[in-house]
Design a protein around this motif. Structure first.
Motif, PDB file in Angstrom:
ATOM      1  N   ARG A   1      -6.409  38.781 -27.275  1.00  0.00           N
ATOM      2  CA  ARG A   1      -6.545  39.634 -28.443  1.00  0.00           C
ATOM      3  C   ARG A   1      -7.272  39.242 -29.619  1.00  0.00           C
ATOM      4  O   ARG A   1      -7.723  39.872 -30.518  1.00  0.00           O
ATOM      5  CB  ARG A   1      -4.921  39.852 -28.849  1.00  0.00           C
ATOM      6  CG  ARG A   1      -4.266  40.825 -27.710  1.00  0.00           C
ATOM      7  CD  ARG A   1      -2.848  40.946 -28.217  1.00  0.00           C
ATOM      8  NE  ARG A   1      -2.164  41.781 -27.163  1.00  0.00           N
ATOM      9  CZ  ARG A   1      -0.784  41.993 -27.197  1.00  0.00           C
ATOM     10  NH1 ARG A   1      -0.008  41.422 -27.936  1.00  0.00           N
ATOM     11  NH2 ARG A   1      -0.091  42.579 -26.161  1.00  0.00           N
ATOM     12  N   THR A   2      -6.812  37.889 -29.812  1.00  0.00           N
ATOM     13  CA  THR A   2      -7.389  37.307 -31.158  1.00  0.00           C
ATOM     14  C   THR A   2      -8.985  37.301 -30.947  1.00  0.00           C
ATOM     15  O   THR A   2      -9.773  37.733 -31.754  1.00  0.00           O
ATOM     16  CB  THR A   2      -7.225  35.528 -31.164  1.00  0.00           C
ATOM     17  OG1 THR A   2      -5.822  35.592 -31.041  1.00  0.00           O
ATOM     18  CG2 THR A   2      -7.655  35.005 -32.310  1.00  0.00           C
ATOM     19  N   VAL A   3      -9.521  37.046 -29.639  1.00  0.00           N
ATOM     20  CA  VAL A   3     -10.816  37.180 -29.509  1.00  0.00           C
ATOM     21  C   VAL A   3     -11.458  38.430 -29.854  1.00  0.00           C
ATOM     22  O   VAL A   3     -12.505  38.536 -30.658  1.00  0.00           O
ATOM     23  CB  VAL A   3     -11.468  36.347 -28.202  1.00  0.00           C
ATOM     24  CG1 VAL A   3     -12.946  36.766 -27.749  1.00  0.00           C
ATOM     25  CG2 VAL A   3     -11.073  35.102 -28.020  1.00  0.00           C
ATOM     26  N   LEU A   4     -10.947  39.581 -29.543  1.00  0.00           N
ATOM     27  CA  LEU A   4     -11.255  40.878 -29.388  1.00  0.00           C
ATOM     28  C   LEU A   4     -11.380  41.364 -30.889  1.00  0.00           C
ATOM     29  O   LEU A   4     -12.036  42.031 -31.656  1.00  0.00           O
ATOM     30  CB  LEU A   4     -10.387  41.758 -28.536  1.00  0.00           C
ATOM     31  CG  LEU A   4     -10.918  41.694 -27.065  1.00  0.00           C
ATOM     32  CD1 LEU A   4      -9.959  42.404 -26.386  1.00  0.00           C
ATOM     33  CD2 LEU A   4     -12.362  42.137 -26.679  1.00  0.00           C
ATOM     34  N   ASN A   5     -10.119  40.892 -31.667  1.00  0.00           N
ATOM     35  CA  ASN A   5      -9.774  41.186 -33.193  1.00  0.00           C
ATOM     36  C   ASN A   5     -11.029  40.503 -33.677  1.00  0.00           C
ATOM     37  O   ASN A   5     -11.507  41.156 -34.909  1.00  0.00           O
ATOM     38  CB  ASN A   5      -8.597  40.652 -33.529  1.00  0.00           C
ATOM     39  CG  ASN A   5      -7.495  41.750 -33.049  1.00  0.00           C
ATOM     40  OD1 ASN A   5      -7.909  42.870 -32.964  1.00  0.00           O
ATOM     41  ND2 ASN A   5      -6.351  41.274 -32.953  1.00  0.00           N
ATOM     42  N   ILE A   6     -11.370  39.271 -33.679  1.00  0.00           N
ATOM     43  CA  ILE A   6     -12.577  38.648 -34.335  1.00  0.00           C
ATOM     44  C   ILE A   6     -13.788  39.247 -34.023  1.00  0.00           C
ATOM     45  O   ILE A   6     -14.721  39.543 -34.836  1.00  0.00           O
ATOM     46  CB  ILE A   6     -12.646  37.082 -33.905  1.00  0.00           C
ATOM     47  CG1 ILE A   6     -11.370  36.479 -34.398  1.00  0.00           C
ATOM     48  CG2 ILE A   6     -14.089  36.510 -34.368  1.00  0.00           C
ATOM     49  CD1 ILE A   6     -11.435  34.976 -33.883  1.00  0.00           C
TER      50      ILE A   6
END
Length: 148
Positions: free
Chosen positions: A2-7
């Protein structure tokens, strides 16, 4: 993940869509008659900034019991005002951003998230942004209540 996609969302256009939502939030405060729209606008601003791990659900799904008639009627009127003043251009912006992101292979998941937010941008009043886990728990509770 999720963090990678949000970035990735932030880098590939989420920054600009979030700025547009912030602009709409400020405009809804300045135009005093649209002050009731500010909460919904702020909720979707959060979703535009961090779409992965969050979900926009209607308050009727979160609060068990009877449907709130005042929210439904007043919410519909507010949504109509929203659509005319803010919703159409925010929706178009998310669609354009989503198409641009889908042109790159790495941006396809982010583009799809923008298309989902574009639909919400048209009719946001009465929605709250909650975690995916909270939304799933509310759906399960509603399903259990319907079948009892």
């Amino acid at each position: 993940m999720r963090t990678v996609l949000n970035i990735l969302n932030f880098v590939l256009g989420g920054f600009f869509t979030t700025l547009a939502w912030l602009l709409a939030t400020v405009m809804s405060v300045v135009l005093i008659i649209t002050l009731p729209l500010t909460r919904s606008c702020w909720e979707i601003t959060k979703l535009s900034l961090v779409p992965y791990g969050n979900e926009a659900v209607h308050v009727d799904e979160l609060i068990p019991g009877e449907k709130n008639v005042l929210l439904n009627t007043g919410g519909t009127l507010l949504n109509l005002v929203w659509l005319v003043l803010f919703g159409w251009w925010l929706c178009v912006m998310h669609i354009v951003s989503g198409i641009a992101q889908c042109l790159t292979i790495i941006g396809i998941p982010v583009g799809i998230a923008n298309f989902k937010i574009a639909a919400i941008a048209l009719w946001p009043v009465g929605r709250r942004v909650v975690s995916v886990e909270t939304a799933q728990a509310a759906r399960e509770a509603n399903a259990r209540r319907r079948f009892q």
